[in-house]
Motif scaffolding. Structure first.
Motif: not given
Lengths: 288, 156
Positions: B40, B42, B48, B50-51, B61, B104-106, B108, B135, B137
């Motif tokens: 994802k 972010g 963040c 997320a990726c 990242d 969305i964060c999951t 990552g 990370n 959330c």
């Protein structure tokens, strides 16, 4: 974003040639954690990035008395090396607190230096370790002390076509200790409101023979406070003397007020962190 | 005009060969070129996590990596985590502990946590929190995520 070419260079000569060809329209790429964000944000445009991670000399991590650290060595590779950890705990302090693990897997100390932000967490620790920066380029090589490298926020001594090949840290003298601390309102993943790096060298009787202090995020460049060296050399590493050093730091810095902190808070932090890091550096000097 | 770059790489154990714009991030490459949309976006600026993907054995990242950089490398993404036999134990624990809301964060978090447990299976709570600091959330408040990682350790 302006489209740019990507070159995975495998030799110093190849990096030199591409940088010479493009002037200020090309830059070396290491971790990308600053460069790619700046390019996407439109801070500046490039026609090419040169990935130097495939250049063998930029990947050297050689501890042989002195430490030679190639400019592409990621923080995580450096701090996972037990011999480096043992010899340079003051460098490990900063390497382990920059960003998260994802950033530490990619970012290097040399690239943090080249980004030249006053808050760069690795720069002050390098200064108090008396590190030397080996710069190369199509027009030849030169060496610059870390404290002379940054010239302003995001600015440094590198000319177009020049890049940093490695950084050399002298072998720690007997009785040498160093430490870095920063203040952030969170536990992790933040930019220093203020930071301080100190190193102390003690002689056999416990007197200070050298003391270096540099401060982050409290001026347009990292602030190397030589007046503290003048104060402490020849003295005992006492709380009283370190408080006096903190007072000098308070007066020596020239911070701004911004979203992270005020001028007064940053001056105050400069004094406190100077005292604390001198104390921790002394403990390490005695232990080492 | 710049030319596309030819990339050969291994993703989740499978060989990939493709052309990518030299300025395209690994995140964009995974999502928009290879249709691996489990990773994802972010913040898209390295804050963040997320990726997060694993690249050559380390978590990164993917927004701060160029797709062209992974030529010759090895990438592991969330798509490679579950197997035909079922979910990865971390995925199962995240479900059981309700360690996600918007999700969305999951991916990552899962990639980061997997990397930690492979390196340091006995990591304590402090170490888990430190390792996952990259990370973010904005839904669950972290405690459930930490508990899910600890549950995975306990059942390993």
């Amino acid at each position: 974003m302006h489209p740019f070419d990507y070159v995975a260079a495998t030799s110093i000569a190849e990096v030199n040639s591409i940088l010479a060809q493009h002037g200020n329209r090309a830059r070396p790429l290491v971790g990308g954690t600053d460069l790619l964000v700046q390019l996407r944000g439109g801070r500046f445009d490039l026609d090419a990035v040169v990935d130097i991670k495939g250049v063998p000399e930029a990947n050297v991590l050689e501890l042989n008395g002195a430490l030679k650290m190639g400019s592409a060595v990621p923080l995580a590779v450096m701090y996972e090396d037990q011999a480096v950890r043992d010899a340079y705990p003051g460098l490990i302090d900063c390497a382990e607190l920059i960003g998260g693990i994802q950033i530490q897997s990619r970012a290097s100390m040399a690239a943090n230096l080249c980004n030249s932000t006053p808050s760069g967490d690795t720069i002050c620790p390098m200064i108090v370790h008396s590190a030397q920066v080996n710069i190369t380029g199509a027009n030849g090589d030169r060496t610059v002390a870390v404290e002379d490298f940054c010239t302003g926020p995001g600015r440094n001594v590198l000319e177009d076509g020049e890049w940093v090949l490695d950084i050399v840290f002298p072998a720690p003298a007997s009785g040498f200790g160093a430490a870095y601390e920063r203040f952030i309102p969170r536990n992790e993943m933040d930019i220093a409101v203020a930071g301080a790096a100190s190193s102390v060298t003690l002689d056999g009787s416990g007197k200070i023979t050298d003391a270096l202090v540099a401060l982050a995020s409290v001026g347009p460049t990292p602030v190397f406070v030589t007046a503290i060296t003048d104060l402490l050399v020849g003295k005992e590493p006492t709380e009283e003397n370190f408080v006096a050093a903190g007072k000098i730091a308070y007066d020596a810095v020239s911070p701004i007020s911004d979203m992270r902190g005020t001028i007064e808070q940053r001056r105050h932090l400069s004094g406190v962190l100077t005292r604390r890091t001198l104390t921790k550096a002394t403990e390490r000097a005695k232990a080492g | 005009m710049v030319d596309k770059v030819h990339v050969k790489t291994t993703i989740n154990g499978q060989e990939y060969e493709f052309l990518v714009e030299p300025y395209m991030s690994l995140l964009e490459t995974l999502r928009d070129v290879l249709n691996l949309t489990g990773t994802k976006e972010g913040c898209n600026d390295g804050n963040c996590g997320a990726c997060t993907v694993e690249m050559n054995g380390r978590i990164v990242d993917s927004c701060c990596v160029l797709g062209a950089e992974v030529n010759g490398g090895t990438i592991n993404t969330i798509e490679g985590m579950a197997t035909a036999e079922g979910l990865h134990p971390l995925q199962q624990a995240f479900l059981e502990e309700a360690a996600l809301q918007c999700g969305i964060c999951t991916p990552g978090f899962l990639i980061s946590a997997k990397s930690l447990l492979e390196r340091e299976p006995d990591a304590d709570e402090h170490r888990i929190r430190y390792w996952l600091a990259g990370n973010l959330c904005r839904c669950t408040g972290y405690d459930k995520i930490i508990k899910a990682v600890q549950k995975t350790q306990a059942t390993a």
